[in-house]
Design an enzyme around this catalytic site. Structure first.
Site, PDB file in Angstrom:
ATOM      1  N   GLY A  35       0.835  -1.196   0.000  1.00 16.13           N
ATOM      2  CA  GLY A  35       0.000   0.000   0.000  1.00 16.13           C
ATOM      3  C   GLY A  35       0.863   1.236   0.000  1.00 16.13           C
ATOM      4  O   GLY A  35       2.085   1.150  -0.012  1.00 16.13           O
ATOM      5  N   GLU A  51      -0.070   0.920  -6.282  1.00 19.60           N
ATOM      6  CA  GLU A  51       0.885   0.644  -5.196  1.00 19.60           C
ATOM      7  C   GLU A  51       1.210  -0.845  -5.091  1.00 19.60           C
ATOM      8  O   GLU A  51       2.368  -1.222  -4.914  1.00 19.60           O
ATOM      9  CB  GLU A  51       0.338   1.161  -3.858  1.00 19.60           C
ATOM     10  CG  GLU A  51       0.441   2.658  -3.690  1.00 19.60           C
ATOM     11  CD  GLU A  51       1.865   3.158  -3.444  1.00 19.60           C
ATOM     12  OE1 GLU A  51       2.770   2.347  -3.176  1.00 19.60           O
ATOM     13  OE2 GLU A  51       2.061   4.381  -3.507  1.00 19.60           O
ATOM     14  N   GLU A  55       4.974  -2.273  -5.705  1.00 18.45           N
ATOM     15  CA  GLU A  55       5.705  -2.884  -4.599  1.00 18.45           C
ATOM     16  C   GLU A  55       5.918  -4.382  -4.756  1.00 18.45           C
ATOM     17  O   GLU A  55       6.853  -4.932  -4.183  1.00 18.45           O
ATOM     18  CB  GLU A  55       4.986  -2.607  -3.278  1.00 18.45           C
ATOM     19  CG  GLU A  55       5.010  -1.145  -2.894  1.00 18.45           C
ATOM     20  CD  GLU A  55       4.331  -0.860  -1.574  1.00 18.45           C
ATOM     21  OE1 GLU A  55       3.814  -1.796  -0.933  1.00 18.45           O
ATOM     22  OE2 GLU A  55       4.308   0.315  -1.182  1.00 18.45           O
ATOM     23  N   GLU A 109      11.847  -7.764  -0.801  1.00 18.73           N
ATOM     24  CA  GLU A 109      11.289  -9.098  -1.009  1.00 18.73           C
ATOM     25  C   GLU A 109       9.784  -8.984  -1.149  1.00 18.73           C
ATOM     26  O   GLU A 109       9.171  -8.046  -0.645  1.00 18.73           O
ATOM     27  CB  GLU A 109      11.583 -10.021   0.189  1.00 18.73           C
ATOM     28  CG  GLU A 109      13.036 -10.370   0.401  1.00 18.73           C
ATOM     29  CD  GLU A 109      13.218 -11.292   1.599  1.00 18.73           C
ATOM     30  OE1 GLU A 109      12.653 -12.406   1.594  1.00 18.73           O
ATOM     31  OE2 GLU A 109      13.917 -10.881   2.543  1.00 18.73           O
TER      32      GLU A 109
END
Length: 160
Positions: A35, A51, A55, A109
């Site tokens: 997020g 997002e 990510e 990760e």
């Protein structure tokens, strides 16, 4: 009189068909669900999809709202200089529709983990509390006001 300044952010708990959830490891906050901040002119759902993609590499579809949170504590950003204003955060459940696990400038990760294992990985008290609200979700949206600095303190909690 100056207009109040708030950060609006969105969080996504992405559930796959195997009952796993998506987590990303950030450089500042350890393991979290993906997020981030809504950009100027961007709607909440587009921001969340962006997002999560940025990510984790995973493409998603937003399902439903599960939590509304406000971090009312004012504190300094990671640079030690910038003031962070009140944050309003909205958490949603999402489902994956494509993409592959990846990392980004913000994450080192990304992984799928069993829904019940995620709490063992998440170290941030605020993120753990919001994730617990996801686990406890029974159709009513959680609302919580808290501060994260100097320590995590909840001032309001209820369902709406």
């Amino acid at each position: 009189m100056a207009m109040p300044v708030h950060i609006v952010a969105v969080g996504g708990i992405v559930e796959n068909e195997q009952g796993e959830v998506l987590l990303v490891k950030t450089f500042h906050g350890g393991w979290v669900f993906p997020g981030g901040q809504v950009e100027s002119g961007e709607n909440l759902l587009d921001a969340l999809i962006r997002e999560i993609r940025e990510e984790s590499g995973i493409e998603t579809e937003v399902s439903h709202l599960i939590g509304v949170y406000s971090n009312t504590g004012m504190y300094k950003w990671h640079d030690g200089v910038t003031d962070v204003p009140t944050k309003v955060m909205l958490d949603y459940v999402c489902r994956p529709v494509g993409g592959e696990l990846a990392v980004s400038e913000e994450t080192s990760e990304s992984c799928w983990t069993a829904k019940e294992n995620a709490l063992n990985m998440i170290t941030s008290a605020a993120i753990r509390t919001r994730y617990q609200a996801y686990l406890d979700f029974k159709g009513q949206v959680a609302y919580m006001a808290y501060e994260t600095r100097p320590e995590f303190t909840v001032s309001v909690t209820r369902h709406i």
